[in-house]
Design an enzyme around this catalytic site. Structure first.
Site, PDB file in Angstrom:
ATOM      1  CG  HIS A   2      -0.243   0.192   2.368  1.00 23.13           C
ATOM      2  ND1 HIS A   2       0.352  -0.534   3.068  1.00 23.13           N
ATOM      3  CD2 HIS A   2      -0.878   1.569   2.739  1.00 23.13           C
ATOM      4  CE1 HIS A   2       0.824   0.104   4.460  1.00 23.13           C
ATOM      5  NE2 HIS A   2       0.714   1.358   4.286  1.00 23.13           N
TER       6      HIS A   2
HETATM    7  C1  UD1 Z   1      -1.901   5.160   5.606  1.00 25.99           C
HETATM    8  C2  UD1 Z   1      -1.280   5.923   6.497  1.00 25.99           C
HETATM    9  C3  UD1 Z   1      -0.184   4.744   6.217  1.00 25.99           C
HETATM   10  C4  UD1 Z   1      -0.608   3.868   7.402  1.00 25.99           C
HETATM   11  C5  UD1 Z   1      -1.642   3.190   6.129  1.00 25.99           C
HETATM   12  C6  UD1 Z   1      -1.917   2.043   6.821  1.00 25.99           C
HETATM   13  C7  UD1 Z   1      -0.548   8.704   6.202  1.00 25.99           C
HETATM   14  C8  UD1 Z   1      -0.026   8.913   6.087  1.00 25.99           C
HETATM   15  N1  UD1 Z   1      -0.687   7.157   5.830  1.00 25.99           N
HETATM   16  O1  UD1 Z   1      -1.934   5.540   4.253  1.00 25.99           O
HETATM   17  O2  UD1 Z   1       0.955   5.450   7.108  1.00 25.99           O
HETATM   18  O3  UD1 Z   1       0.508   2.097   6.634  1.00 25.99           O
HETATM   19  O4  UD1 Z   1      -2.652   4.192   6.339  1.00 25.99           O
HETATM   20  O5  UD1 Z   1      -3.160   1.548   5.841  1.00 25.99           O
HETATM   21  O6  UD1 Z   1      -1.247   8.525   7.053  1.00 25.99           O
HETATM   22  N2  UD1 Z   1      -9.003   4.833   1.439  1.00 25.99           N
HETATM   23  C9  UD1 Z   1     -10.248   4.391   0.946  1.00 25.99           C
HETATM   24  N3  UD1 Z   1     -11.141   4.361   2.545  1.00 25.99           N
HETATM   25  C10 UD1 Z   1     -10.437   4.342   3.363  1.00 25.99           C
HETATM   26  C11 UD1 Z   1      -9.473   4.996   3.638  1.00 25.99           C
HETATM   27  C12 UD1 Z   1      -8.771   5.415   2.368  1.00 25.99           C
HETATM   28  O7  UD1 Z   1     -11.246   4.304  -0.118  1.00 25.99           O
HETATM   29  O8  UD1 Z   1     -11.245   3.982   5.172  1.00 25.99           O
HETATM   30  C13 UD1 Z   1      -8.464   5.421   0.133  1.00 25.99           C
HETATM   31  C14 UD1 Z   1      -8.513   6.629  -0.719  1.00 25.99           C
HETATM   32  O9  UD1 Z   1      -8.704   7.146  -2.061  1.00 25.99           O
HETATM   33  C15 UD1 Z   1      -8.162   7.940  -0.336  1.00 25.99           C
HETATM   34  C16 UD1 Z   1      -6.412   6.626  -0.242  1.00 25.99           C
HETATM   35  O10 UD1 Z   1      -7.401   5.053   0.290  1.00 25.99           O
HETATM   36  O11 UD1 Z   1      -6.771   8.331  -0.987  1.00 25.99           O
HETATM   37  C17 UD1 Z   1      -5.132   6.575   1.070  1.00 25.99           C
HETATM   38  O12 UD1 Z   1      -5.698   6.446   2.091  1.00 25.99           O
HETATM   39  P1  UD1 Z   1      -4.597   8.203   3.008  1.00 25.99           P
HETATM   40  O13 UD1 Z   1      -5.702   7.564   4.381  1.00 25.99           O
HETATM   41  O14 UD1 Z   1      -4.548   8.631   2.753  1.00 25.99           O
HETATM   42  O15 UD1 Z   1      -3.285   6.786   3.800  1.00 25.99           O
HETATM   43  P2  UD1 Z   1      -2.974   5.382   3.412  1.00 25.99           P
HETATM   44  O16 UD1 Z   1      -2.383   5.112   2.077  1.00 25.99           O
HETATM   45  O17 UD1 Z   1      -4.333   4.109   3.948  1.00 25.99           O
END
Ligand code: UD1
Length: 412
Positions: A235
């Site tokens: 991820h």
């Molecule tokens: C975040 C953390 C990372 C952690 C990871 C675990 C930061 C900078 N990163 O990364 O350290 O290892 O979580 O998963 O805080 N999305 C969904 N549903 C959700 C959440 C996210 O669809 O419930 C999608 C969205 O399109 C979003 C993307 O996933 O833009 C990324 O989510 P985000 O919270 O920005 O960062 P992670 O890559 O999950």
């Protein structure tokens, strides 16, 4: 004393659950012995920023870990780093002013961690500049790679924290080099491992192995042998946002997938990229020993622990999973150039393979099916949360019962 605990993203939930349980146990114990050292009930408030919001990324963990529903939900959701951090800060400030806690506990290295630490460090409840202490759980880890958003979050959070709870010795060394006063540092162990040990037996009750047809049934209907399989999670933006890197990583796993099922619970970010880059997977058939990549939705905590425990190999770019495999003695290949958790490599369970296909393939061959004797690091014993609560309770007695007025000394 009042403690406010923050969760936001998937890896936070299993780190905070044991702390809440330890706070409850502290309060229960006081009922039978009100004169005990640290003898003051600790009120606690749970704040969920909403950084992760899908049922599979958040809600499922609350039920698996038996976490109480959050007292406050900020409902932030996704966004750029700046937007997400800024929105958490402005909403969290309102909560802080209303709750006026003595301590704010933040865990790990996600955007919610740094946003709430920064808000707490800068708030002022009165004309003396009183504010809660910032306590960082999982302090001191460093990958020394500032292109990782989490590394920035870790460095900033640690600089702002008044109490730094460390999971492994490298954390103490890193904090000392950065000039953090030793009086602030507490080597307590790993609360994520507290959860793992607490829920390990329960995870064996998960039906995920049967669901993925990784466990056969005997003729009389009982659970039979578990087939050999690998578990894959990816991820990190640096791995999944660039099509060439993602293709390289998957190419490095092709030999593995031609022999064994590779179970791949796909993070929402990764699913989006797979679609965007038009990556096609051979039809992974989840039928016992049927080889191939088997793409599934993100898993809840108990299902994931169950799959990890019984796998012949885990391939990951997650930080927490490197630690869980170490604790379980499961071989792990980390598809990153570095790790902020060197103890997992010292223990032997974790090999840092980078992202080039041939190196990943070599590491997979080296690690698949290897058995590691019990190699649990110091204080990864299920007692980390209790140690944290002991420090908080003792500190409150020792430091004049006016924590909000505490002046943080500059470090030398
Ligand atoms: C975040 C953390 C990372 C952690 C990871 C675990 C930061 C900078 N990163 O990364 O350290 O290892 O979580 O998963 O805080 N999305 C969904 N549903 C959700 C959440 C996210 O669809 O419930 C999608 C969205 O399109 C979003 C993307 O996933 O833009 C990324 O989510 P985000 O919270 O920005 O960062 P992670 O890559 O999950």
């Amino acid at each position: 004393m009042k403690i406010l605990c923050v969760v936001g993203a998937r890896p936070n939930f299993m780190k905070v659950a044991p702390i809440l349980a330890a706070l409850e146990r502290h309060n229960e114990a006081l009922k039978s012995n009100p004169n005990a050292i640290g003898g003051e009930a600790i009120e606690h408030v749970l704040v969920h920023t909403g950084q992760h919001y899908d049922e599979l990324m958040s809600g499922a963990f609350f039920s698996d870990l038996k976490l109480p529903a959050p007292d406050v939900h900020l409902g932030i959701g996704s966004g750029s780093h700046a937007t997400q951090t800024a929105e958490i800060m402005s909403k969290f400030e309102i909560v802080l002013k209303k709750e006026t806690p003595d301590v704010v506990v933040v865990v790990g290295d996600v955007n919610s961690t740094v946003a709430c630490a920064l808000t707490t460090a800068k708030i002022s409840f009165d004309s003396r500049g009183s504010r809660p202490l910032v306590a960082h759980v999982e302090a001191g880890l460093r990958s020394f790679d500032r292109s990782m958003p989490e590394e920035i979050n870790r460095i900033v959070t640690d600089q702002l924290s008044d109490l730094l709870f460390v999971t492994e010795k490298s954390g103490i060394d890193n904090l000392r080099i950065e000039g953090v006063s030793p009086t602030k540092i507490h080597f307590v162990g790993n609360t994520m491992i507290d959860s793992l040990l607490h829920f390990s037996d329960k995870a064996d009750g998960s039906a995920i192995l049967e669901k993925l047809r990784l466990r056969a049934k005997t003729r009389d209907g009982h659970a039979g042998a578990i087939h050999q399989y690998a578990l894959l999670t990816l991820h990190r933006p640096s791995n999944v946002d660039d099509p060439d890197t993602l293709r390289n990583i998957l190419a490095g796993l092709e030999n593995l997938a031609s022999c064994y099922p590779v179970i791949f619970p796909v993070h929402p970010r990764t699913r989006l990229r797979i679609r965007e880059f038009g990556l096609k997977f051979p039809d992974g058939v989840a039928k016992g020993s049927g080889a191939g990549f088997i793409l599934i939705e993100p898993l809840g905590y108990l299902d994931f622990v169950c799959l990890t425990k019984h796998s012949s190999l885990v391939v990951t770019d997650s930080g927490g999973i490197q630690e869980e495999t170490t604790c379980l003695g499961v071989p792990c290949v980390t598809v990153r150039k570095n790790t902020e958790r060197p103890i997992t490599v010292d223990c032997g369970t974790n090999v840092i393979a980078g992202t080039e296909s041939h190196r990943i393939d070599e590491a997979v061959q080296q690690q698949f099916g290897r058995k590691y004797a019990d190699c649990r690091p110091l204080y990864w014993d299920g007692q980390a949360a209790r140690r944290i609560v002991d420090v908080l309770a003792r500190w409150h007695i020792a430091d004049s019962r006016l924590p909000k007025a505490l002046v943080v000394q500059p470090t030398t």
